[in-house]
Design an enzyme around this catalytic site. Sequence first.
Site, short mmCIF file in Angstrom:
data_model
loop_
_atom_site.label_atom_id
_atom_site.label_comp_id
_atom_site.label_asym_id
_atom_site.label_seq_id
_atom_site.Cartn_x
_atom_site.Cartn_y
_atom_site.Cartn_z
CB ALA A 257 -0.91 0.00 1.23
N PRO A 258 0.49 2.28 -0.78
CG PRO A 258 0.39 4.50 -1.57
CD PRO A 258 1.21 3.58 -0.70
N GLY A 259 0.48 1.21 -3.33
CA GLY A 259 0.59 0.56 -4.64
C GLY A 259 1.57 1.16 -5.60
N GLY A 260 2.30 2.21 -5.20
CA GLY A 260 3.19 2.89 -6.13
C GLY A 260 4.26 2.00 -6.72
CE LYS A 261 9.04 1.20 -2.44
NZ LYS A 261 8.05 2.06 -1.73
CG ASP A 279 -0.32 -3.39 3.06
OD1 ASP A 279 -0.30 -3.60 4.29
OD2 ASP A 279 0.42 -2.56 2.50
CG ASP A 306 0.51 -10.85 8.85
OD1 ASP A 306 1.52 -10.16 8.57
OD2 ASP A 306 0.24 -11.24 10.00
CG ASP A 324 8.71 0.24 1.06
OD1 ASP A 324 9.80 0.58 1.54
OD2 ASP A 324 7.74 1.00 0.97
CB CYS A 377 10.18 5.69 4.17
SG CYS A 377 8.84 5.27 5.29
#
Length: 442
Positions: A257-261, A279, A306, A324, A377
């Site tokens: 989430a949110p799906g960018g990668k 997710d 999970d 990530d 991050c």
Amino acid sequence: MASITPRDIAFDALIEILEKGKMSHLVLAAVLRKYAYLPKQDRAFLSRLVLGTVEYVIREDAVLDRFSKIRCAKMKPPVRTILRMGVYQILQLDRVPDSAACNEAVRMAKARGLSGLSGFVNGVLRNISRNKDALVFEGPEKYCLPPWMIGLFSRELGNDRASRMMEAFFRPEPMTVRVNLDRALPDEVRDSLLAQGIRAVPIYGDGQVLALCGVDSPDRIDVLRDGRASVQDLSSSLAGDAAGIRPGDTVVDVCGAPGGKAIHAADILRGTGQVIVRDISGQKVELIRENIAASGFSNIRAEVWDAAAFDPSLEEKADVVIADLPCSGLGVIGRKPDIRIRSTPEKIRDLSALQREILGTVWRYVKPGGTLVYSTCTLTGAENEDNVRAFLAACPFSPVDIRGRLGTEFQEPSMAEGMLKLLPGEHPCDGFFICVMRRNDE
């Protein structure tokens, strides 16, 4: 009845964030949706007032403790919130006259049934206004970070690099988007943005990643609505490029989430292969699905799972696994200022343990010869380099030399060992860590 003002809306949002513990970016997003009818200038002031008050709250509280006989921690939450907003405007917003900040604080106190305290509010703020030029800030008050976090950054990065980074957290980061090259060319996307009054500045990859200026409502940007581009920070885009994804690959994104990668991976695949993005909650996966639908890619599906739980159906099925993982988020303090006051050493320790647990599960999805991308991050060694060393010692993987995969813009020595740490103040993006590892052939 008087109409509601941006300050009134900001007050309600700050109560939710600072007194009830809700996340600033979620609260503000909901507020901006609710009050989408407000003029652009009011929306911008509202956003700045909310995020700025949270960003500088450590300094605000310190100043209030200097000028108020009542300690900030002992104040009633509505009074504390009104005073914090006032201090932020007096110290940080040059375009707001101090008199306006004081008068509006008094008005807000009276409007909330606190007339008996309006004189106190007025006196404290006007005293601060008279003496603000003599204020000097050091340490936590200067950087608006807790002492333990300043110490952590200084130990791990050195005083000079840590200072540059902590100062960079205050600089507003532009919204960035990545062009989906399977759907559009960068020049086409820039022209479309310009037609909507949005200037796009190329910052990476021959214009594939763009920093946007003049954005009011992302929901109304054409290139995002029709899938020609996706919201994604440069740091996140780098993780996809570093992975070395090739046409026909199967890619599994375990905390997506949110799906960018995942959408980036689907774009790189150019309609081939498959991307499975997962997710832990249905709410997060629904958000991923919304973003997939906007992108228009069909070689990607989202599932609830999970990441700490092993899925036998994926064992040795993935050419690339993107991990990530949940982290302390210290690299995105500039975008999520409540991390300044919510993070603790104990949370970092617990998150590091969770990351190791997830890595110990998801590596089994990687085919022999396949790739695992570990990213966060955050900027702590415990969540980054220490985890990589422990993983490589326990699992059949080796670092991948990623020099050359990220163009000429990124040429750090650590890339030879598969790792790249991005620091605000040194790189034009959020703080981020990437490590690329290859599963040894058996």
